[in-house]
Structure formats: C-alpha cells, structure tokens
Design a protein around this motif. Structure first.
Motif, mmCIF file in Angstrom:
data_model
loop_
_atom_site.group_PDB
_atom_site.id
_atom_site.type_symbol
_atom_site.label_atom_id
_atom_site.label_comp_id
_atom_site.label_asym_id
_atom_site.label_seq_id
_atom_site.Cartn_x
_atom_site.Cartn_y
_atom_site.Cartn_z
ATOM 1 N N GLY A 292 25.509 38.347 34.783
ATOM 2 C CA GLY A 292 25.972 39.691 35.044
ATOM 3 C C GLY A 292 27.407 39.707 35.336
ATOM 4 N N TYR A 293 27.749 40.876 35.957
ATOM 5 C CA TYR A 293 29.295 41.261 36.333
ATOM 6 C C TYR A 293 29.854 40.269 37.197
ATOM 7 C CZ TYR A 293 28.375 45.397 33.793
ATOM 8 O OH TYR A 293 27.997 46.425 32.799
ATOM 9 N N PHE A 294 31.160 40.077 37.010
ATOM 10 C CA PHE A 294 31.792 38.965 37.893
ATOM 11 C C PHE A 294 33.122 39.407 38.390
ATOM 12 C CE2 PHE A 294 32.465 37.252 33.596
ATOM 13 C CZ PHE A 294 33.881 37.265 33.719
ATOM 14 N N ALA A 308 54.750 21.997 50.588
ATOM 15 C CA ALA A 308 53.120 21.958 50.202
ATOM 16 C C ALA A 308 52.974 23.424 50.497
ATOM 17 C CB ALA A 308 52.168 21.284 51.197
ATOM 18 N N ASP A 309 51.771 23.687 49.665
ATOM 19 C CA ASP A 309 51.119 25.005 49.539
ATOM 20 C C ASP A 309 49.533 24.883 49.143
ATOM 21 O OD1 ASP A 309 50.701 24.271 47.013
ATOM 22 O OD2 ASP A 309 52.289 25.771 46.223
ATOM 23 N N ILE A 310 48.784 26.030 49.390
ATOM 24 C CA ILE A 310 47.462 25.857 49.279
ATOM 25 C C ILE A 310 47.022 27.301 48.575
ATOM 26 C CG2 ILE A 310 46.954 26.666 51.457
ATOM 27 C CD1 ILE A 310 44.415 24.840 51.446
ATOM 28 N N LEU A 311 46.271 27.222 47.470
ATOM 29 C CA LEU A 311 45.623 28.268 47.085
ATOM 30 C C LEU A 311 44.102 28.271 47.027
ATOM 31 C CD1 LEU A 311 45.733 31.015 45.088
ATOM 32 C CD2 LEU A 311 45.555 29.334 42.969
ATOM 33 N N VAL A 312 43.543 29.292 47.432
ATOM 34 C CA VAL A 312 41.883 29.308 47.567
ATOM 35 C C VAL A 312 41.637 30.446 46.774
ATOM 36 C CG1 VAL A 312 40.164 29.756 49.259
ATOM 37 C CG2 VAL A 312 42.094 28.128 49.957
ATOM 38 N N THR A 313 40.793 30.156 45.971
ATOM 39 C CA THR A 313 40.194 31.243 44.733
ATOM 40 C C THR A 313 38.651 31.083 45.090
ATOM 41 O OG1 THR A 313 40.235 30.017 42.893
ATOM 42 C CG2 THR A 313 42.093 31.291 43.405
ATOM 43 N N GLY A 314 37.820 32.199 44.771
ATOM 44 C CA GLY A 314 36.499 32.505 44.565
ATOM 45 C C GLY A 314 36.048 33.160 43.433
ATOM 46 N N ASP A 315 34.841 32.898 42.983
ATOM 47 C CA ASP A 315 34.087 33.646 41.903
ATOM 48 C C ASP A 315 32.807 34.153 42.380
ATOM 49 O OD1 ASP A 315 36.285 32.589 40.401
ATOM 50 O OD2 ASP A 315 34.958 30.836 39.648
ATOM 51 N N PHE A 316 32.636 35.249 41.955
ATOM 52 C CA PHE A 316 31.482 35.766 42.367
ATOM 53 C C PHE A 316 30.616 36.938 41.386
ATOM 54 C CE2 PHE A 316 34.673 35.898 45.642
ATOM 55 C CZ PHE A 316 34.038 35.369 46.760
ATOM 56 N N TYR A 317 29.483 36.441 41.299
ATOM 57 C CA TYR A 317 28.535 37.062 40.085
ATOM 58 C C TYR A 317 27.521 37.978 40.828
ATOM 59 C CZ TYR A 317 31.027 33.869 37.037
ATOM 60 O OH TYR A 317 31.634 33.054 35.966
ATOM 61 N N THR A 318 27.113 38.977 39.889
ATOM 62 C CA THR A 318 26.095 39.955 40.775
ATOM 63 C C THR A 318 24.762 39.363 40.509
ATOM 64 O OG1 THR A 318 25.893 40.838 38.527
ATOM 65 C CG2 THR A 318 27.094 42.022 39.891
ATOM 66 N N ASN A 319 24.368 38.222 39.829
ATOM 67 C CA ASN A 319 23.104 37.485 40.085
ATOM 68 C C ASN A 319 22.926 36.591 40.996
ATOM 69 O OD1 ASN A 319 24.677 35.186 39.182
ATOM 70 N ND2 ASN A 319 22.773 34.603 37.912
ATOM 71 N N GLY A 320 24.007 36.508 41.961
ATOM 72 C CA GLY A 320 24.027 35.519 43.215
ATOM 73 C C GLY A 320 24.763 34.100 43.033
ATOM 74 N N SER A 321 25.341 33.921 41.665
ATOM 75 C CA SER A 321 26.086 32.894 41.587
ATOM 76 C C SER A 321 27.520 33.014 42.289
ATOM 77 C CB SER A 321 26.237 32.429 40.016
ATOM 78 O OG SER A 321 24.822 32.304 39.610
#
Length: 913
Positions: A292-294, A308-321
């Motif tokens: 699906g869409y993401f 130091a540094d930190i980067l937090v990223t996320g992925d989200f899909y419409t089918n629940g993934s």
C-alpha cells in the motif's frame, strides 16, 4: 586656492562628522589643511597648494557632547535647550576612492567615485559610487556605468561575517539599519562548505533591522550556482531572514525555469544553521503494490554534545507494515570515531484472511568503532559489527541496496588489545566474533576469545647483540588461545537455546626454534612446538545393546591433553637473468626461484584414546576429546617430507617514452607456486597431490589473472577411490587433473585509447561504501545501490561539463570478471561454476549517462543479477532510473530531486514492488 573636486586621496580618515555649525565646519577645514601640509616655502617662492595623496592620514577632531552644545561669543542665536541625541559613532571611519573624493559644504555630503570604499569597525562597504552624509551619518552606495553603458562595480556590503551583494544600498552608521535593493547573499548551511551546496538568498527589497534580522520583499531561495538566471528557485513574497540561522517566509512556491509549479506552501521555514541542528527529517511518499501507500524515513535528528548525534526514522505502510531505524555517528579528534546503526522491521504481506498472508520480523545492527593510535599507544579498542536476520537484505522494506542481496555472509568482530611493554613484552587481546551464513542460517560465535603472546626470548644471546650460529639463535615464546565457541541458528539466536552445546577450551603453545646458515647460501630452520590443551567437558562413547546404537555421554569438568611435534626446513634463493641486449625491445628476462624442503614429525598420542566393542564385536578406538573446541590428538604417527617451489618471472622492456633513462619492468608471472609432500608412515598413497597456483597482471595491469590446480599422481578405481597405483602405470598421464580454478578480471575505458592516459577520470560512487560496510562487493558487478535518500552526487551541482569532442569521442568504461571452477576428483569432469560478469557506463552527453551490470552463468544457462541504470544531470536536479528487468529481484526505481543536501527534501521517488 585648491579645488576639492580634483583631489584624489588614496586613503583619508574622518572622525565624527556630525558638525552642527559653520564654525565647526571651518574648524574642520582648517585642520584638514594643516594636517595635509597643503603648502610650504621653497626658494622664497610660494608653491601652489596640493595634497600629498600617498601620506594622507587626516583625523577629524573628536568633539564631545559638551563641545557641540557650548556657546560662542560671536553667536547671538539663542541656545537650543532641547536635548538632542548624541552621535553614535564609536570609531574612526576610513574611506577612499580611485577617481575623486568631493566634499559638498552645501549638501553636507562627501562623494566617492570609482572603486569607492568605506571601513567602519566590522562594517565594510565597497561600490562604484558612495555618497556619505556626515550629518545624518548615512551612506548610499550604488553601481556606475562603464564606457559601454553597462553597470559595473556592484556594491559589496559586509558586516561581521554576513555578506550582501546588492544593486544599491542605504546604510545608517548610528542605527545600523539599511535599505538594500536587489540583494544577493550566500549562506552556508549544515556542515557543507560555501559553494555549490550553499543557500542563495535573493530579494528585490531588503530592510536590515539590526545585525541579525533582515526583512525581505519578493525574494528567491535556491542552491543553483547560476546567480543571474537560476534554473529553479522558491519564490517568497515576504520573509524574515536571520543570517546563518533561518528564513521564515509566508506563501511560497517552487519555480522551475521561471515557470511556477503546483508545489506551494502557505508558510515555509528554511533552516540555515551552521553545524549540527536538531530538526525533523522529511519523509518519502510512495506506493508499493503489496503493502500500500507509505511514508518512509520520517524522523528526527538530534545532536548530542559536540561529538555525537542520533537520527531516528520510521517507515509506515497502510497495510500495517512498519519499521524504524536509529543512526548515530560520533567522533572526537585524536581519540576515536565510529557509528551505530540499528533497524527493525515488522513486515506484513497481503492481508489477514488471505492465503498469502505472512508476518515476518527483520532486524540488522551495524557498529563501527576505531581508535586513533595517538590516543593510547599501548591499548586499542575496535569494533566492526554486521549481524541480523538472514533475510534482512533480501526482504527489507527498504530494498535500495541491490548488491547486498547477493551477499551470503555476515561477520563481526569486537576486540580490545593491550600491550605490556616491560621485557619480556606481552600482547593480549580479548575479542568477540560472529559469522553468519544467510543461506543456511547457521551462526558461529566466540564469546569471547582470549589471546596472549609473549615476545620471543633468546636465552643464549644478548638482547641488543647480533645473534650468530645455532646456539645464539635458539629462541622460544609463549602463546595462549582460549575461547567460548557457540554454534546456533537464526531461529535460536539471542535465546537461551543458543548456548546449548557451547564449547569452552584453552590452548597453550610454546614454540622452540633456531636458524642458521649452511654453505653460505642455504638457510636452515629447526624447531619444535609443545601444546597443552584444556577443555571444560569431554565426551564418552559406548555401545548400547538395547538401543543398538552408540551412545555419547557429555562429561562436565576440567580435562586436558598435550601434544608436541618436531620440524626442520632448508631453503635458498636462485636468480637467473637472460640478457638479450639493450637495443632489443625485450632487454632481459629475470627468473627468481625459492625452493624449500621441509620435514615434520609428530608421534602417536594413543594414551588419550579409549575403546568400546561395537555391534560386530570389533574394537573401536575413540578419544574423549573428539568434538571439543580444539579437537583430539592424532592417533597416527606423522612423519612426512614436503617440497615447495616459488617462482617469479619478469621482463625488462624498453620504455616507449624516449626520455626514460631506465627500462620498464613488466611482470610475466607475479607468482607461480608448486608444492607436494611424501608421507613415510603411510603404507600406500605416500605421495600427496601436487598443488599449483599462480597469478599475474597483463596489459599494463588492466587485466589480472589468478589460477590454481590440483594434480594427483595416483589413479582411482571405478568407485572414484584413490588406489595405490600411479596414474601413469594405469594408462594415464603422469598426473591426473582433479581440480582447477581460474579468475580473470579486465577493465577497459575510453581513457586507455586517449592521448592523456595518465589521469584516472573514473569517479567513485559513494554508494559502494555502504555496500562494503554491509560485507558486499566494492565494485558494481552485482549492480549499484539505490540509496536515493543519501543522494550521492556524481558531480557538483551546477557544474558545467563541457567537452568539445563529445561528438566523436564518448567517455565509457567496461569491467569484466570471468570465473570458472573445474572438478574431476572422481571422474566428474564437470564445471562446478562457470560465469562471466560485466558492468559498464557510457556518457552519451555531458549530462546523460547510461550503464548496466549483468552476467551469464554458463553452468546454469541463464543470466545472473541484471541491472540497467539511467542518469540525467539537470544541473541543480538529478534524475535516476534503475531497472532490474527479470529475476528474483525484479524491480525498478525512479528518482528526481535537488542534488544539494540543503533542499534534498524537494524530491519525488517512485518504485515498484
């Protein structure tokens, strides 16, 4: 009299010019005349009044507030008792001009023309013409026309580190405010340098409120290097501009080639902070057929202190993934540097209720740490970790790294080493290792491994003296290797079951050697090694008549065995040169041979073996140390002689360059090695197979060739088993070919056929670094990674690539890799592997590049992983299309976006499943 309009001072200084009366002005003129040395007597003649240009360093009087208000006797005007604001000039104003400096008493202004310049504290103003009002403490700067009527010498305004290049400017020294027309400024952003990756800010009208705030009207923001006609820009109607920090704008929209696009925002924020700044990471939008869409790579970046540094990223899909990733980079100069990356994915395929529904969890962690050698000379900590799910690279939500799908091994190592320099010095290291086969999902771990080594000691020689003879060269050392080895699978990893069957042990080694010369040319080495092996568990075996099977019992507790061996070797080096004459193209051939003869002996250690009676009533010998960490001692005696011959062959060739004074050395065989052995204890098959391997480079090192083969002197029977009959006596040749392997690599490019061959013009793709970090290849024979988020530039943004001969000579490159493995140990007579891989790129024009990588598997009769690549450089933009047309990893990617990292969020990405 003198005309101020004709005066050309090269450098003049003026102090406070807020003169409020004619008397004060006359006082200023009087001081100007005196300070300049306008006239003097010479031979009783009056010399005309002139101003000496080079030494003009006039200072105006610094008048206090009281002096400005003081009454004079001749002034009948009533004193103004109104409190006036005193002038705010705090320093001397310096000014100069090339053509003239004209002072107008009526207008109370000073005019500077042609290459005019004013300096005041940290403010610098240069322009074609400058008009200074010394009552209001204001200046106006503008352009001038040249002989052709074109405007030149645009004003340059600099205050502190802020620079502005407008068409004209009006500035007040008291209030520090300014009005700027058609301003142009360049702002460094992020960690980049000023230049192609900097933000350019343009505005029709700019109001400088103070040192840190500017208000813009009808502005443009771009990273294009074309300052006259940018190929794209973001139009802003009104904005607040804080140099080196931010631009806050109202309604803004994107223009490409002066054509407005539908991409618009009611308000916009452009960070211009220098260095690391916390902020939101814009995501990538898209659609994937089975998920699906993401929203991908939505996250937040936070700097942690200075290092130091930190980067937090996320992925989200419409089918629940969904999935998330953390990235952290740290670095301290002269101390250490490294990074930590972790990613977890919850992947849902299809939907619940359907037959193809599945739920899988993938994860991967990568750690890299290196310590500067200057930080601690006697200790070092390093780490290189790459571990995770076996299916991570093949089934990841972010299928960008195509080459890593062909990587079937993940490995890791974390180690700490310490040196104790006092004599005898000791090197100690503690490490943890990991090896994972992503095909079989087998994992091998050592948690941990302890290694220690004491330096070599010569008991019969002085520490700093020269060692001669067999006695003085006697030396020994001590080595320790202890480990806890774990064998598990991907399913049991990080669970309690992974420790089942762990093997713990230690091995102590004391090698004793000496070396000496025989007959001046032969080097002899004699020695032996004593080993003591410890283990924390052993395995007993017995035959169970009831179950009719051999039962293995694990016996916990400390146990040990020892073993030893003796060895001797003799070798020499032979040189042979064949001269053909300096007038020949091949002047000489040099052959170097290094023959070596070695003898080894080890007794039988049958005292560490036990017996049991099997089902046939036969006595079976076994060792309780079998399957322990370091294995069991040998039951059979070892008494063997081995021979090896190493060869190198090179030629001296007359250099094509007539100015060269020395011939060029060309390798014919970089190495060619032959080895075999003879076992005195064997009743049959005493000769070992002959092993041959070698390698060389050809065609000016553009082609590399490596080969190896196994040659067996014995024949085999109908079952493929070696028999005690020489192959030549069985009707065959002297040796029977049992295996062979050849690898050939070849690189071609258009530079090889051009006149300028010395410069390597091939550019390195930064995406190879990520592939190598993941344990993959460092070339593109398996394709290139589609790391569109990182957006590595193949050329600088806006770089003008011009080649006047593009019509006849098109830059290109081609890489070939041929590999073949032949097996015939039991008359198979077949190729176990046979393939040809190739990769190349062609620059059809200065901004069009196409390429591809593929291969053909002659054994499997099919193409290997195939990728086609298309890239278009649009100056400030880049467009890429990568396509894998068939196979397991069939896919395509399309990307277009701004190359500059500052506005990298302005992009569009689309991809297949």
């Amino acid at each position: 009299m003198f005309d101020l309009q004709k005066v050309k001072p090269t450098f003049t200084k003026i102090g406070y010019l807020a003169l409020q009366s004619n008397k004060q002005y006359l006082l200023f003129i009087f001081l100007l005349i005196i300070g300049s040395g306008i006239g003097h007597a010479q031979e009783d003649k009056i010399v005309p009044l002139t101003i000496k240009v080079e030494q003009d360093t006039i200072f105006a009087p610094l008048l206090t507030e009281a002096e400005l208000r003081k009454e004079t006797g001749n002034d009948s005007t009533e004193v103004d008792t109104t409190k006036t604001k005193p002038p705010l000039l705090l320093d001397v104003i310096k000014y100069k001009a090339k053509d003239y400096v004209r002072m107008s008493q009526k207008e109370q202004k000073i005019y500077l023309y042609n290459e005019a310049e004013i300096l005041y504290q940290d403010t610098e103003l240069r322009a074609g013409i400058i008009v200074m009002d010394y009552v209001k403490n204001e200046v106006y700067a503008g352009r001038i026309k040249d002989s052709l009527g074109n405007y030149t010498q645009l004003p340059f305004f600099k205050q502190g580190t802020n620079e502005v290049i407008p068409d004209s400017i009006r500035f007040n020294f008291d209030t520090q405010k300014a009005i700027i027309w058609n301003s142009r400024t360049e702002q460094q952003a992020g960690l980049g340098q000023l230049g192609s990756d900097a933000m350019k800010v343009y505005a029709d009208i700019t109001k400088k409120e103070n040192d840190s705030v500017y208000f813009l009207s009808e502005g443009k923001i771009t990273t294009s290097t074309d300052t006259i006609d940018p190929d794209y820009y973001i139009r802003i109607r009104k904005a607040k501009f804080v140099p080196k920090k931010k631009v806050i704008a109202g309604f803004s929209n994107l223009y490409i080639a002066d054509v407005p696009t539908p991409i618009a925002l009611p308000f916009a924020y452009f960070p211009l902070s220098v260095g690391r700044t916390a902020g939101v990471m814009m995501p990538t939008f898209g659609n994937q057929a089975d998920k699906g869409y993401f929203l991908q790579d939505l996250g937040y970046y936070v700097p942690i202190g200075e290092y130091a540094d930190i980067l937090v990223t996320g992925d989200f899909y419409t089918n629940g993934s969904w999935g998330f990733k953390t990235q952290s980079i740290y670095s301290k100069r002269y101390k250490y540097s490294g990074n930590v990356n972790f990613r977890f994915e919850n992947i849902i395929t299809s939907q619940k209720g359907f037959s193809d529904y599945s739920l899988t969890k993938n994860w991967n962690i990568q750690i890299s740490h290196s310590q500067d050698t200057k930080a601690s000379p006697n200790s070092r900590f390093s780490a290189s970790v790459n571990m995770g799910s076996s299916e991570y690279y093949r089934n990841s939500l972010q299928q960008r790294n195509l080459p890593s799908t062909q990587n079937n091994t993940l490995s890791s190592s974390i180690s700490y080493s310490k040196t104790f320099p006092a004599y005898p010095s000791v090197n100690m290291s503690l490490s943890a290792t990991h090896s994972q086969n992503t095909n079989t999902e087998a994992i091998e771990l050592t948690l941990p491994t302890l290694q220690a080594s004491m330096e070599r000691i010569y008991p019969f020689a002085k520490r700093d003296g020269i060692k001669k003879g067999i006695i003085q060269n006697i030396n020994f050392q001590y080595d320790l290797n202890a480990a806890n080895k774990i064998s598990t699978t991907d399913d049991d990893f990080l669970k309690a079951e992974m420790f089942d069957g762990a093997k713990i042990g230690a091995k102590h080694s004391i090698p004793l050697t000496t070396n000496f010369k025989v007959a001046k040319y032969f080097s002899v080495s004699v020695g032996g090694t004593y080993q003591d092996i410890w283990t924390m568990q052993t395995y007993g075996q017995s035959y169970d008549e009831t179950e009719d099977e051999v039962v293995t019992d694990t016996i916990s507790g400390f146990d040990r065995f020892n073993k030893y061996n003796f060895s001797a070797s003799i070798g020499t080096t032979l040189y042979g040169t064949f001269n053909f004459g300096e007038d020949k193209k091949i002047q000489a051939i040099r052959h170097v041979m290094r023959p070596s003869l070695s003898y080894g002996y080890a007794p039988s250690f049958e005292q560490f073996y036990d017996e049991y009676i099997d089902e046939d009533g036969e006595v079976v010998q076994y060792s309780r140390f079998e399957n322990t960490l370091y294995g069991s001692p040998s039951l059979s005696k070892s008494n063997s002689l081995s021979f090896s011959l190493a060869n190198t062959l090179e030629a001296k060739v007359r250099d094509k360059d007539s100015t060269a004074t020395e011939p060029k050395k060309v390798p014919i065989l970089s190495n060619f090695n032959i080895s075999t052995g003879y076992n005195f204890e064997s009743d049959s098959l005493r000769l070992s197979p002959l092993s041959v391997n070698g390698g060389t480079t050809l065609l000016d090192s553009k082609m590399s060739v490596n080969f190896s083969a196994g040659l067996d002197p014995y024949a085999i029977d109908n079952n493929g088993t070696r028999i005690n009959t020489l192959n030549i006596k069985n009707g065959g040749s002297l040796f029977r070919l049992t295996r062979a392997n050849v690898n050939v690599g070849y690189s071609l490019s258009s530079d090889m056929f051009s006149k300028d061959k010395g410069e390597d013009k091939e550019k390195k793709d930064d995406r190879f670094d990520y592939v190598a970090q993941s344990g993959g290849r460092t070339d593109d024979l398996f394709g290139r990674a589609d790391s569109f988020q990182d957006n590595p530039d193949q050329s600088k943004e806006g770089e003008d690539v011009e080649n006047p001969i593009y019509g006849t000579k098109i830059p290109w490159n081609l890489r070939l890799a041929y590999s073949a493995s032949y097996t015939n140990s039991a008359r198979q007579n077949e190729f176990s592997s046979h393939s040809l891989m190739f990769s190349g790129d062609v620059e059809l024009s200065p901004r069009w590049k196409v390429g591809g990588s593929s291969g053909y598997d002659f054994k499997g009769k099919g193409f290997t992983l195939t990728q086609l690549r298309f890239e278009r450089d649009l100056k400030s933009f880049v467009m890429r299309f990568n396509w894998t047309p068939f196979g397991t990893y069939k896919r395509w990617y399309f990307f277009i976006g701004i190359k500059s990292s500052i506005l990298s969020d302005l992009k569009w990405e689309n991809r297949s499943k």
